[in-house]
Design a protein around this motif. Structure first.
Motif, short mmCIF file in Angstrom:
data_model
loop_
_atom_site.label_atom_id
_atom_site.label_comp_id
_atom_site.label_asym_id
_atom_site.label_seq_id
_atom_site.Cartn_x
_atom_site.Cartn_y
_atom_site.Cartn_z
N ILE A 143 0.77 -1.31 0.01
CA ILE A 143 -0.14 0.09 0.03
C ILE A 143 0.89 1.24 -0.03
N SER B 250 1.82 5.36 0.10
CA SER B 250 1.32 6.36 0.79
C SER B 250 0.45 6.98 0.27
N LEU C 277 -7.10 6.49 2.01
CA LEU C 277 -7.71 5.13 1.84
C LEU C 277 -8.43 5.28 0.52
N ALA D 33 -5.87 4.38 -1.96
CA ALA D 33 -5.36 3.00 -1.73
C ALA D 33 -6.47 1.78 -2.18
N LEU E 47 -2.92 7.52 5.33
CA LEU E 47 -2.70 6.04 5.78
C LEU E 47 -1.19 6.00 6.25
N GLY F 115 1.48 2.79 4.37
CA GLY F 115 0.24 2.45 5.03
C GLY F 115 0.59 1.96 6.36
N ARG G 151 -0.16 3.32 9.35
CA ARG G 151 -1.61 3.50 10.21
C ARG G 151 -2.39 2.09 10.25
N LEU G 152 -2.16 1.15 9.57
CA LEU G 152 -3.00 0.17 9.21
C LEU G 152 -2.59 -0.97 10.01
N GLN H 165 -6.56 -4.55 8.67
CA GLN H 165 -7.01 -3.36 7.76
C GLN H 165 -6.41 -3.60 6.23
N ARG H 166 -5.15 -3.88 6.32
CA ARG H 166 -4.44 -3.86 5.23
C ARG H 166 -4.78 -5.03 4.31
N ILE I 51 -8.24 -3.73 2.85
CA ILE I 51 -8.25 -2.81 1.65
C ILE I 51 -7.66 -3.28 0.55
#
Length: 542
Positions: free
Chosen positions: A415, A417, A420, A423, A457, A461, A463-464, A468-469, A472
């Motif tokens: 993912i 940068s 959301l 992504a 994110l 990513g 923050r995931l 969640q990854r 997504i």
């Protein structure tokens, strides 16, 4: 496509019709160098023709000439700098796009690069190659300045001119010999820096896993070792460069001192005037810096050539996937949209069904996902897909055409940068993800927790969570609208309740889906399940 290092230099200089801008910038820098060389000449003329005769009119005239030269100095350099920034920036972008297009080519590259190595190639190496524009413009200006200063000296003293030419030739010969080790050490420095960057990138991408395994200390140790090798190589290259520059500066200083002594002797003998003595001393000082820079020409080209050769290796690497074959059709039932060989027999995927594949182990799952996603080379007859009513072998298809119909998501989804929305939807900022997509991927709570579709994110990513990854990634696969969606352990990081929701939603989906999974929840939701036993776990081998 084979690209030689010299062709990369040509792309950096002339692609996109930048030749006229480069020529104009070079001409302006040459004008600046000639104007700089003219300053001591005008000062000497002012002394001889205005100050010593005490002529106010002549003084005003020569001062006006000096002001005009300084205006030329300022305007020519500013205009040249603006042009060169544009030429260099666009040249760097052209080389970078070529390199990235080859790294990310549809048929993939047989040369495996880590993220850190790719980053060094796309930044440091491309910057050095594109810097040839500055080198050509500045080196032409330096040679023009030396030629102008030598001509001015020729008018004053032919002997001094001969000294200048002899010194310049001697310096270039000596510095060429001294510069030979620089390219070798420059290559070693860049290779060590690439290794350190690759280790750092891998460390950051797998930081959570390393901490969970208690392997952070080992990762740090490996990075310190790679960083030490990079430091040692950089120090060796720096020492070579410092020694090279010291020799260059020493030769330039000797030449300047000789010219100054020679000019002083001529003045004492009455062969030149006071103003001409000042001119010769000023030109000698000007030529000292120019000669020192001229001595660095070989090392400058050596570093750029080293980077160009590294980029040429990346660009010229063979394709991982073979070129398309004959394009003959394969006989299959009309309701079969995808077929592939697994172990001793063929697996046929019917239109609209959700087929479960239970692999023998994780390696077999990853291998099957790579082959179905056309991310690994395959023999003829291993995979076929229905296109326009007829089955075509995967090896006969263009990768872009195949991947437009068959999207096989990797187990570890990258993912970038961004938000959301980006992504899931890619570079379509105005696109709103469909409600059905959100339901199937069970993204409702993730959207709320992250702060909406426009929430950032973090880098790659950060923050995931793992769950969640994965969700997504599933949403992005659904958003692609592919005719066939292949999922590789899509719910291994989510909780059981969420996994059940996703499994039921996928089962209700009116589309062809292949689920490679060992999860009983996902396999229970499939229309059919095919188990690959251990002897059949190697995809494509019976």
């Amino acid at each position: 496509m084979t690209v030689a290092p010299r062709q990369l230099f040509s792309i950096a200089l002339f692609a996109g019709n930048r030749g006229p801008a480069l020529a104009a910038a070079t001409g302006l820098l040459v004008l600046h160098a000639l104007a700089e060389a003219a300053v001591p000449v005008l000062i000497g003329a002012t002394i001889d023709r205005a100050l010593l005769p005490a002529d106010p009119g002549a003084l005003g005239l020569w001062l006006g000439a000096l002001i005009g030269v300084f205006l030329i100095l300022t305007t020519s350099y500013q205009a040249a700098s603006r042009l060169m920034v544009s030429v260099y920036g666009r040249g760097e972008q052209a080389v970078r796009q070529l390199v990235l297009s080859r790294i990310l080519r549809p048929r993939l590259s047989a040369q495996v690069l880590s993220p850190g190595e790719a980053l060094i190639h796309a930044t440091s190496d491309t910057s050095r190659v594109a810097g040839i524009a500055w080198s050509i413009a500045q080196q032409c200006a330096t040679l023009a300045g030396l030629a102008g200063a030598a001509l001015a000296m020729l008018v004053i003293s032919p002997t001094a001119t001969l000294v200048v030419f002899a010194s310049a030739i001697t310096m270039m010969v000596v510095m060429h010999a001294v510069s030979r080790p620089l390219e070798r050490r420059g290559l070693a420095e860049q290779a060590a820096a690439t290794e350190a960057g690759a280790v750092a990138a891998d460390f950051m991408s797998g930081y959570r896993v390393l901490v969970g395994m208690g392997a952070r200390g080992e990762a740090v140790r490996r990075y310190v070792a790679a960083s030490d090798r990079s430091r040692i190589a950089a120090s060796a290259a720096g020492r070579s460069l410092a020694g090279y520059e010291a020799v260059s500066a020493m030769l330039a200083a000797l030449t300047t001192s000789g010219l100054a002594a020679l000019a002083a002797w001529f003045a004492l003998e009455g062969q030149i005037s006071v103003g001409e003595l000042i001119t010769v001393l000023g030109l000698a000082q000007f030529m000292s810096g120019s000669l020192a820079y001229a001595g660095s020409f070989p090392s400058n080209w050596a570093h750029k050539l080293a980077s160009a050769r590294r980029l040429a290796q990346v660009i010229n690497a063979d394709d991982l996937l073979a070129a398309p074959g004959s394009g003959e059709t394969v006989a299959r039932s009309h309701d079969v949209v995808l077929a592939f060989r697994a172990g001793a027999g063929d697996v046929e995927v019917r239109r609209g069904e959700m087929l479960g594949i239970q692999p023998a182990d994780s390696a077999a799952a990853r291998a099957l996902s790579r082959f179905l996603g056309m991310r690994a080379p395959s023999e003829r007859g291993m995979v076929s897909v229905r296109i326009d009513g007829a089955h075509r072998d995967q090896s006969d298809l263009d990768p872009v055409e195949y991947r437009r119909r068959v999207v096989a998501l990797p187990h570890r989804h990258t993912i970038m940068s961004g938000t959301l929305r980006e992504a899931v939807c890619g570079q379509e900022p105005s696109t709103d993800p469909q409600c059905g997509l959100v339901e199937i991927a069970a993204l409702h709570d993730a959207i709320a927790e992250l702060g909406g579709w426009d929430a950032q994110l973090g880098e790659a990513g950060r923050r995931l969570s793992g769950g969640q990854r994965q969700r997504i990634a599933l949403a992005r696969g659904l958003h692609s609208g592919a005719e066939i969606l292949v999922l590789d352990e899509p719910t291994s990081a989510v909780d059981t309740i969420t996994e059940t929701q996703i499994a039921l939603a996928l089962a209700r989906r009116d589309a062809t889906t292949v689920v490679i999974s060992s999860s009983p929840v996902l396999l229970a939701a499939c229309d059919r399940v095919i188990e690959l036993s251990a002897p059949e776990s190697r995809f494509g081998h019976g």
